[in-house]
Design a protein around this motif. Structure first.
Motif, PDB file in Angstrom:
ATOM      1  N   SER A  61      -9.714   9.910  -2.216  1.00  0.00           N
ATOM      2  CA  SER A  61      -8.414   9.643  -2.827  1.00  0.00           C
ATOM      3  C   SER A  61      -7.973  10.744  -3.779  1.00  0.00           C
ATOM      4  O   SER A  61      -6.990  10.589  -4.488  1.00  0.00           O
TER       5      SER A  61
ATOM      6  N   ARG B 192      -9.214   1.237  -3.752  1.00  0.00           N
ATOM      7  CA  ARG B 192      -9.300   2.420  -4.605  1.00  0.00           C
ATOM      8  C   ARG B 192     -10.743   2.685  -5.045  1.00  0.00           C
ATOM      9  O   ARG B 192     -11.179   3.847  -5.116  1.00  0.00           O
TER      10      ARG B 192
ATOM     11  N   ARG C  79      -3.067  -7.103  -5.355  1.00  0.00           N
ATOM     12  CA  ARG C  79      -3.514  -6.186  -6.389  1.00  0.00           C
ATOM     13  C   ARG C  79      -5.031  -6.049  -6.384  1.00  0.00           C
ATOM     14  O   ARG C  79      -5.575  -4.966  -6.585  1.00  0.00           O
TER      15      ARG C  79
ATOM     16  N   ILE D 197      -6.054  -3.918  -3.396  1.00  0.00           N
ATOM     17  CA  ILE D 197      -5.770  -2.499  -3.653  1.00  0.00           C
ATOM     18  C   ILE D 197      -6.808  -1.914  -4.603  1.00  0.00           C
ATOM     19  O   ILE D 197      -7.261  -0.775  -4.437  1.00  0.00           O
TER      20      ILE D 197
ATOM     21  N   GLU E   8       1.976   2.209  -3.260  1.00  0.00           N
ATOM     22  CA  GLU E   8       0.936   2.824  -4.087  1.00  0.00           C
ATOM     23  C   GLU E   8       0.609   4.248  -3.630  1.00  0.00           C
ATOM     24  O   GLU E   8      -0.323   4.875  -4.139  1.00  0.00           O
TER      25      GLU E   8
ATOM     26  N   LEU F 259       0.823  -1.217   0.000  1.00  0.00           N
ATOM     27  CA  LEU F 259       0.000   0.000   0.000  1.00  0.00           C
ATOM     28  C   LEU F 259       0.855   1.264   0.000  1.00  0.00           C
ATOM     29  O   LEU F 259       0.547   2.240  -0.680  1.00  0.00           O
TER      30      LEU F 259
END
Length: 242
Positions: free
Chosen positions: A128, A119, A112, A115, A30, A27
């Protein structure tokens, strides 16, 4: 809640430090900020006082399991919440969704995929924007929606029924908004899943049914006679203004 100009903060709660350490590294790569908790009771206290932008929590933990942690947290916060479960925890998944979780993902899982789900939820809450690439132009404000005794303000994530506040999770808000946008029109479970879950997030009919039950329960706490969400067996759900 974190500063709106800062990167989103993800709370990771699991008694297995190896799992959350690995997730934290991914994380952070990212662009997210992470807060790690191996003690669920410490996590509950910290998040009740200072919510993160989203929490990712294991269900099976000693002393205080994820279901009970979420139940207590929901008394103070509508912070988005994702459960980590084993593939045999179908009952726990349904209970977690009924308690107000936004999503769940089964172990073992792809980082993935997790995540991508994080998102998707953060985009829906507009949390975000500081970490996302873009031209910096703010979207136009969404118009408040009034349908009979229901009022919804998307920009402020506020919902009232008969002028009484009703606290909804992000997913609950999106489902209700889709139903109330066209009163009397039946929305299938697939249509509601498309509204509430995006970007490779796969759920089944049971998930939508659990959210509808939770919505009804919350509105009946504000009005015991609430019956504005109808079930059309074999078809889906609809919102009635009357």
């Amino acid at each position: 809640m974190t500063d709106t100009n800062a990167a989103p903060t993800i709370a990771l709660i699991d008694d297995d430090r190896n799992i959350i350490t690995s997730l934290a590294i991914a994380l952070q790569g990212e662009g997210f900020v992470t807060r790690l908790y191996t003690d669920p009771e410490a996590a509950l206290k910290a998040l009740a006082d200072n919510p993160a932008d989203i929490a990712v929590c294991d269900i099976k933990m000693p002393r205080l399991d994820g279901i009970e942690l979420l139940r207590r947290l929901r008394e103070k916060s509508a912070m988005p919440f994702i459960f980590l479960t084993s593939k045999t925890d179908e009952l726990d998944e349904a209970l977690g969704l009924a308690m107000g979780a936004d999503d769940y993902i089964s172990k073992p899982f792809s980082q993935r995929l997790l995540i991508a789900r994080i998102r998707a939820i953060l985009r829906r809450t507009d949390m975000s924007r500081a970490a996302a690439a873009g031209d910096g132009v703010a979207p136009p404000p969404a118009e408040p929606m009034v349908r009979g005794r229901l009022a919804m303000d998307p920009d402020r994530h506020l919902v009232t029924w008969n002028d009484r506040s009703v606290t909804l999770t992000v997913t609950e808000f999106l489902i209700l908004e889709a139903l109330a946008a066209r009163p009397g029109v039946v929305k299938t479970r697939n249509q509601l899943m498309d509204v509430a879950y995006q970007d490779d997030v796969y759920v089944d009919d049971r998930t939508i049914d659990s959210h509808i039950k939770r919505l009804r329960r919350k509105f009946r706490e504000a009005d015991p006679d609430f019956n504005a969400i109808d079930t059309l067996y074999g078809a889906g759900y609809r919102f009635s203004e009357g």
